[in-house]
Design an enzyme around this catalytic site. Structure first.
Site, PDB file in Angstrom:
ATOM      1  N   ASP A  48     -45.332  -7.826  10.993  1.00  0.00           N
ATOM      2  CA  ASP A  48     -44.672  -6.747  10.257  1.00  0.00           C
ATOM      3  C   ASP A  48     -44.155  -5.691  11.230  1.00  0.00           C
ATOM      4  OD1 ASP A  48     -44.679  -5.296   7.324  1.00  0.00           O
ATOM      5  OD2 ASP A  48     -45.011  -3.855   8.938  1.00  0.00           O
ATOM      6  N   TYR A  53     -39.853   1.736  14.014  1.00  0.00           N
ATOM      7  CA  TYR A  53     -40.902   1.522  15.021  1.00  0.00           C
ATOM      8  C   TYR A  53     -40.289   1.379  16.418  1.00  0.00           C
ATOM      9  CZ  TYR A  53     -43.905   0.112  11.008  1.00  0.00           C
ATOM     10  OH  TYR A  53     -44.600   0.040   9.821  1.00  0.00           O
ATOM     11  N   LYS A  82     -38.024  -3.328   8.058  1.00  0.00           N
ATOM     12  CA  LYS A  82     -37.780  -2.314   7.024  1.00  0.00           C
ATOM     13  C   LYS A  82     -36.562  -1.454   7.367  1.00  0.00           C
ATOM     14  CE  LYS A  82     -42.810  -2.032   6.816  1.00  0.00           C
ATOM     15  NZ  LYS A  82     -43.241  -2.113   8.212  1.00  0.00           N
ATOM     16  N   HIS A 115     -38.038   1.295   3.445  1.00  0.00           N
ATOM     17  CA  HIS A 115     -39.246   1.838   4.078  1.00  0.00           C
ATOM     18  C   HIS A 115     -39.877   2.972   3.254  1.00  0.00           C
ATOM     19  CE1 HIS A 115     -41.193   2.143   8.309  1.00  0.00           C
ATOM     20  NE2 HIS A 115     -42.058   2.453   7.384  1.00  0.00           N
TER      21      HIS A 115
END
Ligand code: A2P
Length: 286
Positions: A48, A53, A82, A115
């Protein structure tokens, strides 16, 4: 669930491996590559990540290296990313998906999530914005570019509004869920709509692992508090996404199938009161 290759079945029929490897706060580059490769070698079949990120490049490389090291094919591992909050809307969501897919270096994604919901504290037109984004997700899904689509951090109010205009209902809602934060209303709304609940920060970002109840239950099962937290998620029918960049923890966190929490253990853990550690979707500043 008896192993990391066991799956939940999403609405629409896609099978999703029951524990995902989380990568929030995993730096891009060597750390992302090596932790994802280690996870796949340790048996994880579900990774994931997210655009925000900033590690999709390393995660994608880690997936390729892990598959090669374990002698697996692309379809043996489930990859999620996401859409970030600045990428909402129909055209920008389609463009964001392409950029994510390119950074990951993958032909298709297994799961793509919104998200965070656009919400009333920041957007007067939050319903329309989420509906427009979701139309793009439905197109990506219809075109076969992503096998499953879903949402993240949606409270029941955001979910209900989305469902009013959706042609395809979200298959997953990924939210904060861990011992001490039970998310009862969200879990109920998801169950009613046939949506699988995924748990981000199932270890409470590591903060709940010293809790005396967690330590005591763990001791009784010859397990670690982290394994107990992951097992607790699974026994609630949720899909945990534990994160670690430490090889021994990556391996140990996957070892959750040799014991079962009793009804008493579950009740004792359910009674913990820790609350939210991350942001509330109705007040986050991003
Ligand atoms: P690290 O990545 O340095 O190993 P969550 O998944 O709830 O967000 O928690 C992630 C945090 O918990 C990270 O800081 C991670 O540290 C830490 N962590 C992961 N697994 C364990 C474990 N088995 N024992 C203690 N801390 C852990």
């Amino acid at each position: 669930m008896n192993s990391l290759t066991d799956t939940y079945t999403l609405a629409g029929g896609v099978e999703i491996p029951c524990v995902g490897f989380g990568t929030w706060q995993t730096p891009d580059g060597d750390v992302a590559i090596e932790s994802v490769r280690t996870a796949i070698e340790a048996g994880y079949r579900h990774i994931d990540t997210a655009s925000i990120y900033k590690n999709e490049t390393g995660v994608g490389e880690g997936v390729r290296q892990g598959l090669a090291a374990a002698g697996l094919a692309r379809e043996d591992v489930f990859v999620t990313s996401k859409l970030w909050n600045t990428e909402r809307g129909y055209d920008s969501a389609l463009a964001a998906f392409d950029a994510t897919r390119e950074r990951l270096g993958l032909d298709y994604l297994d799961l793509y999530l919104i998200h965070w919901p656009a919400a009333a504290h920041q957007h007067e037109n939050w319903r329309e914005l989420n509906a427009d984004t979701w139309r793009a997700f439905e197109k990506l899904h219809a075109d076969g570019r992503v096998r499953a689509i879903g949402i993240s951090n949606f409270k029941p109010s955001h979910l209900q509004a989305l469902l009013e205009n959706a042609k395809v209902a979200p298959m997953v809602n990924q939210v904060e869920f861990h011992p001490g934060f039970l998310q009862e209303e969200t879990r109920e709304a998801c169950a009613k709509a046939g949506i699988l609940l995924e748990a981000w920060s199932p270890l409470g970002q590591g903060k709940l692992l010293g809790d005396p109840t967690m330590v005591e239950v763990a001791k009784r099962h010859g397990a670690t508090p982290a394994q107990v937290a992951i097992r607790w998620c699974l026994q609630h029918g949720a899909l945990p996404l534990p994160k670690s960049a430490t090889p021994e923890r990556i391996v140990s966190n996957a070892n959750v199938f040799g014991f079962e929490l009793t009804g008493e253990d579950m009740a004792a853990i359910d009674a913990l009161e820790i609350g939210r550690i991350g942001g509330d979707p109705d007040s986050v500043p991003f």
